[in-house]
Scaffold this active site. Structure first.
Site, mmCIF file in Angstrom:
data_model
loop_
_atom_site.group_PDB
_atom_site.id
_atom_site.type_symbol
_atom_site.label_atom_id
_atom_site.label_comp_id
_atom_site.label_asym_id
_atom_site.label_seq_id
_atom_site.Cartn_x
_atom_site.Cartn_y
_atom_site.Cartn_z
ATOM 1 C CD GLU A 274 -0.729 -4.941 7.739
ATOM 2 O OE1 GLU A 274 -0.578 -6.036 8.312
ATOM 3 O OE2 GLU A 274 -0.126 -3.903 8.080
ATOM 4 C CD GLU A 379 -2.272 -0.368 10.571
ATOM 5 O OE1 GLU A 379 -3.344 -0.703 10.031
ATOM 6 O OE2 GLU A 379 -1.535 -1.166 11.184
ATOM 7 C CB CYS A 381 1.689 2.211 15.402
ATOM 8 S SG CYS A 381 1.848 0.415 15.251
ATOM 9 C CG ASN A 409 4.665 8.436 3.187
ATOM 10 O OD1 ASN A 409 4.094 7.613 2.494
ATOM 11 N ND2 ASN A 409 5.416 8.099 4.229
#
Length: 536
Positions: A274, A379, A381, A409
């Site tokens: 990030e 990533e 969550c 995706n």
């Protein structure tokens, strides 16, 4: 992540297993349930008052599966998970020569070939390792088997933070001695040598498939940074090509060297976790800011050449590792520079702002512009947003968010999907800034117990049945519908289709494979299915 407003986060509901099961049975007269085979163990369900159940595991028992079943030519296997409590339950049915159904028809188009899959997995953070190792050794083994073995869901990717992140209990890097530009004092702390590395080795030993390791740094040593802190707004001092950037690039090689001494090799590294976070004033945890231009020049002048000239020149480099909202702009900046582009293998994306970033305009457009640069979801969550409860034990909605994201995706050229923490505690930690979130496995060390959530099984509907090298193929629906579906071909030519029903309605369904015939089935409300069959 896929947008889920506060109202979609479900309130506690009574389980309604009978009605869902009855609905599914009416449409499944052709399907024959398969009793639990000798190696497989059923879920021990427990409700915590949310929309579905967790499966309870301890030192002596954990639900498990047989290896994926490919029945004889002319029949198909179906694995079913439902909000009412089924967990990857296997049934089989005949493939029909003629189409007798009247509902939705999904037609496989095997001649339409898209991306090849890398795989699925999760992150071995400090927090995950601490939670796993807090269990008794037998329970630890059952947890690792659940993720990595053939009797589990067959993960083949492990993401490894380079030093600390928010899911650590302290802040550290591998080179905290000020002005150590030669990195003479670079060393792995016990978080690596006693926690993460031993667990990764155990996972590799349990896995039947080759497991790929992916590393990501959160922050450089503070003496390399403009703000002198692990968090907050700050980037590398100086300019690409200088001693600060060269030292940071060599830090990657030192990390790979150190893990190689522990007999662990990496498939890939990301240039920075990030990078946009370190551009934000007051950012609460470890970060290192890069603009796309800064990352471009750092890759072209420092990181790319340093990796290429090291013994780790086969390690792939992934750029971005941030929200897909930043695409395609970030990719345009980096990949239109030939010096940077030659070092970049792929683009890693995170899911947290997906609700602001339609897949077609971001992933689809990036693939159109750069078809030879792979896209990889690194990533995800749930529970990180201010309106979300950190942990919701048994939330079916959170499982559906995972599988909807994975299917989306895959439909937009992404080759893999990686969850965040492999395991957390009931609070959603530990996390040194209390940024608690949810995880597919929650560990209750007071009971030497862990809970496998719906998210775990939703992920398993992909990871267990879509091995590395599988290729997405076309799948066309005969009419508009509320289902999410994706089709792939295994390397051996067999077929797999995953169907997710996020609505409350049962949907009669036929899958047509021109090579073999028709699979008559039903997609019950709030369910996910994986279908497998041989084509020759």
């Amino acid at each position: 992540m896929e947008f889920s407003s506060p109202s979609r986060e479900e309130c506690p509901k009574p389980l309604s297993r009978v009605s869902i099961m009855a609905g599914s049975l009416t449409g499944l007269l052709l399907l024959q349930a398969v009793s639990w085979a000798s190696g497989a163990r059923p879920c021990i369900p427990k409700s915590f008052g949310y929309s579905s159940v967790v499966c309870v595991c301890n030192a002596t028992y954990c639900d498990s599966f047989d290896p994926p079943t490919f029945p004889a030519l002319g029949t198909f296997s179906r694995y079913e998970s439902t909000r009412s409590g089924r967990r990857m339950e296997l049934s089989m049915g005949p493939i029909q020569a003629n189409h007798t159904g009247t509902g939705l028809l999904l037609t496989l188009q095997p001649e339409q070939k898209f991306q090849k899959v890398k795989g699925f997995g999760g992150a071995m953070t400090d927090a995950a390792a601490l939670n796993i190792l807090a269990l008794s050794p037998p329970a630890q083994n059952l947890l690792l088997k659940s993720y990595f073995s053939e009797e589990g869901i067959g993960y083949n990717i492990i993401r490894v933070p380079m030093a600390s992140c928010d899911f650590s209990i302290r802040t550290y890097t591998y080179a905290d001695t000020p002005d150590d530009f030669q990195l003479h004092n670079f060393s792995l702390p016990e978080e690596d040598t006693k926690l993460k590395i031993p667990l990764i080795h155990r996972a590799l030993q349990l896995a039947q498939r080759p497991v790929s390791l992916l590393a990501s740094p959160w922050t450089s040593p503070t003496w390399l940074k403009t703000n002198g802190a692990v968090n907050g707004k700050g980037s590398l001092k100086g300019q690409p090509g200088d001693i600060y950037h060269q030292t940071w690039a060599r830090y990657f090689v030192k990390f790979l060297d150190a893990y190689a001494e522990h007999k662990l090799q990496f498939w890939a590294v990301t240039a920075e976790n990030e990078p946009s976070a370190g551009l934000l004033s007051g950012y609460p945890f470890q970060c290192l800011g890069f603009t796309p231009e800064h990352q471009r020049d750092f890759i072209a002048r420092d990181l790319g050449p340093t990796l290429a000239n090291s013994t780790h020149h086969n390690v792939r480099l992934l750029m971005l590792d941030d929200q897909r909202l930043l695409l395609p702009h970030w990719a345009k900046v980096v990949l239109t520079d030939p010096e940077a582009a030659k070092y970049v293998h792929g683009i890693a994306v995170h899911w947290y702002l997906d609700f602001l970033a339609p897949a077609k305009a971001t992933l689809g457009e990036t693939h159109r512009l750069f078809p030879n640069t792979m896209l990889f979801a690194s990533e995800a969550c749930v529970g990180s947003k201010f309106w979300e409860q950190s942990v919701r034990l048994g939330s079916w909605d959170r499982g559906m968010q995972y599988s909807h994201s994975i299917i989306t995706n895959l439909l937009y050229h992404v080759v893999g999907w990686t969850d965040w923490n492999l395991a957390l505690n009931p609070e959603g930690g530990p996390n040194w800034v209390r940024n608690f979130v949810d995880s597919p496995i929650i560990v209750d060390i007071t009971k030497d117990t862990f809970y496998k959530q719906p998210m775990f099984y939703h992920l398993g509907h992909f990871s267990k049945f879509i091995p590395e090298g599988s290729q997405r193929v076309g799948l066309v629906a005969s009419q508009k519908n509320d289902l999410d579906a994706v089709a792939l071909m295994h390397p051996d030519g067999s077929a797999v289709v995953v169907v997710l029903n996020r609505s409350s309605k049962d949907v009669p369904l036929t899958i047509k494979d021109p090579a073999v015939g028709f699979l008559e089935t039903i997609s019950p409300g709030y369910s996910i299915h994986t279908y497998l069959w041989r084509r020759q």
